[in-house]
Design a protein around this motif. Structure first.
Motif, PDB file in Angstrom:
ATOM      1  N   SER A 249      10.564 -15.556 -21.213  1.00  0.00           N
ATOM      2  CA  SER A 249      10.880 -14.592 -22.262  1.00  0.00           C
ATOM      3  C   SER A 249       9.812 -14.665 -23.347  1.00  0.00           C
ATOM      4  O   SER A 249       8.757 -15.271 -23.158  1.00  0.00           O
TER       5      SER A 249
ATOM      6  N   GLY B 135      10.683  -0.137 -20.531  1.00  0.00           N
ATOM      7  CA  GLY B 135      10.803  -1.506 -21.020  1.00  0.00           C
ATOM      8  C   GLY B 135      12.114  -2.132 -20.591  1.00  0.00           C
ATOM      9  O   GLY B 135      12.160  -3.279 -20.143  1.00  0.00           O
TER      10      GLY B 135
ATOM     11  N   ALA C 168      12.343  -5.312 -18.141  1.00  0.00           N
ATOM     12  CA  ALA C 168      12.669  -6.561 -18.836  1.00  0.00           C
ATOM     13  C   ALA C 168      14.134  -6.952 -18.746  1.00  0.00           C
ATOM     14  O   ALA C 168      14.467  -8.132 -18.880  1.00  0.00           O
ATOM     15  N   THR C 169      15.024  -5.983 -18.514  1.00  0.00           N
ATOM     16  CA  THR C 169      16.450  -6.283 -18.504  1.00  0.00           C
ATOM     17  C   THR C 169      17.104  -5.939 -17.171  1.00  0.00           C
ATOM     18  O   THR C 169      17.791  -6.769 -16.569  1.00  0.00           O
TER      19      THR C 169
ATOM     20  N   GLY D  55       6.810  -9.090 -17.500  1.00  0.00           N
ATOM     21  CA  GLY D  55       6.864  -8.685 -18.897  1.00  0.00           C
ATOM     22  C   GLY D  55       7.116  -7.195 -19.019  1.00  0.00           C
ATOM     23  O   GLY D  55       7.214  -6.476 -18.028  1.00  0.00           O
ATOM     24  N   ALA D  56       7.212  -6.726 -20.252  1.00  0.00           N
ATOM     25  CA  ALA D  56       7.433  -5.297 -20.498  1.00  0.00           C
ATOM     26  C   ALA D  56       6.791  -4.881 -21.820  1.00  0.00           C
ATOM     27  O   ALA D  56       7.318  -4.066 -22.561  1.00  0.00           O
ATOM     28  N   GLN D  57       5.630  -5.461 -22.106  1.00  0.00           N
ATOM     29  CA  GLN D  57       4.951  -5.198 -23.369  1.00  0.00           C
ATOM     30  C   GLN D  57       4.119  -3.914 -23.249  1.00  0.00           C
ATOM     31  O   GLN D  57       3.267  -3.795 -22.376  1.00  0.00           O
TER      32      GLN D  57
ATOM     33  N   ALA E 142      14.486  -4.628 -25.164  1.00  0.00           N
ATOM     34  CA  ALA E 142      14.576  -5.057 -23.770  1.00  0.00           C
ATOM     35  C   ALA E 142      14.643  -6.574 -23.644  1.00  0.00           C
ATOM     36  O   ALA E 142      15.443  -7.116 -22.854  1.00  0.00           O
ATOM     37  N   MET E 143      13.831  -7.282 -24.416  1.00  0.00           N
ATOM     38  CA  MET E 143      13.816  -8.742 -24.313  1.00  0.00           C
ATOM     39  C   MET E 143      15.055  -9.355 -24.949  1.00  0.00           C
ATOM     40  O   MET E 143      15.559 -10.383 -24.486  1.00  0.00           O
TER      41      MET E 143
ATOM     42  N   ARG F  56      17.471  -9.153 -22.324  1.00  0.00           N
ATOM     43  CA  ARG F  56      17.207 -10.185 -21.318  1.00  0.00           C
ATOM     44  C   ARG F  56      17.832 -11.512 -21.740  1.00  0.00           C
ATOM     45  O   ARG F  56      18.440 -12.210 -20.924  1.00  0.00           O
TER      46      ARG F  56
ATOM     47  N   HIS G  54      10.061  -3.227 -26.607  1.00  0.00           N
ATOM     48  CA  HIS G  54       9.946  -4.601 -26.142  1.00  0.00           C
ATOM     49  C   HIS G  54      11.065  -5.477 -26.694  1.00  0.00           C
ATOM     50  O   HIS G  54      11.697  -6.245 -25.957  1.00  0.00           O
TER      51      HIS G  54
END
Length: 255
Positions: free
Chosen positions: A142, A111, A115-116, A92-94, A159-160, A163, A156
């Motif tokens: 995800s 992030g 995440a990416t 994750g990247a929270q 980045a998500m 992703r 976040h």
């Protein structure tokens, strides 16, 4: 070796989704390789639990933000354990809710790196190998932020969202080569002590009780979905799905 087990690699093998998916694949006949950034004792518990249940597993501490760490892991696993049939990217990247003025350039970039860029690195190291073999699957965990950017989620969500688009591009390129890429949106709270549990601290038990029976996502149940995705007939592959408790409102209806 004819009796060599297929290998399942997990990046982000915590006590929640990552660890439970590793256990499910080990129970299904895979050698599970679990990698996580910290908590060597927790990693050892997961590996020992799999071995005590009759499965095969290995563990490694890995900082995915370091150059060549992911690439070297893939190379080492393929060389010393065996071909990676399936992999799970579960990092994750929270960084929590932060206003724009409280989101530093460093935090925003981190992030993206986790995440990416990190799943891009895993795909670069692994998917050409799978394509050469004509089989394999990459499962990518995800979040709601991949499809909706809420206030306070600048790093976040960006980045998500990246992703998600990365997974679509990877699927478009590699599905015709026999490699299944699946993007799974976890649209709700996961009953995981070392992710949501750490975020909520002493309030975790009260929050869980407030959600009621089956009101949080059970990582063991999620593991069954991931197992299914990795073993779908290629005439009916799923690229994207979302998971939430039955009591939760889907992201597209939650205003």
């Amino acid at each position: 070796m004819p009796d060599q087990k297929p290998v399942f690699l997990v990046l982000g093998a915590g006590a929640g989704i990552g660890g439970h998916v590793a256990k499910r694949f080990a129970a299904g006949g895979y050698h599970a390789v679990l990698a996580r950034r910290s908590d060597e004792a927790g990693l050892r518990r997961l590996v020992d639990d799999i071995r005590d249940s009759g499965g095969e597993a290995s563990g490694k501490l890995l900082d995915a933000s370091l150059p060549d760490s992911i690439e070297d892991l893939v190379e080492d696993v393929e060389r010393s354990i065996g071909p990676i049939h399936s992999a799970l990217f579960n990092l994750g990247a929270q960084i929590g809710n932060r206003r724009l003025e409280d989101t530093t350039y460093k935090a925003f970039e981190l992030g993206w790196r986790l995440a990416t860029f990190a799943p891009f690195r895993l795909a670069s190291a692994l998917l050409p190998r799978m394509a050469q073999r004509g089989t394999g699957s990459l499962l990518v965990t995800s979040a709601t932020a991949a499809v909706r950017g809420n206030a306070g989620q600048h790093s976040h969500a960006a980045a998500m969202g990246g992703r998600r688009m990365l997974c679509q591009s990877l699927n478009a390129e590699f599905a015709p080569k026999g490699v299944h890429v699946a993007h799974i949106v976890i649209d709700g709270p996961v009953d995981a002590p070392d992710t949501l549990g750490k975020m909520l601290g002493d309030n975790f038990d009260a929050y869980k009780a407030s959600k009621g029976e089956d009101g949080m996502i059970d990582p063991a149940a999620v593991a069954e979905t991931y197992w299914h995705l990795a073993h779908q007939p290629r005439s009916a592959w799923t690229h994207e799905l979302d998971i939430r408790p039955y009591t939760d409102t889907p992201w597209w209806n939650d205003n």
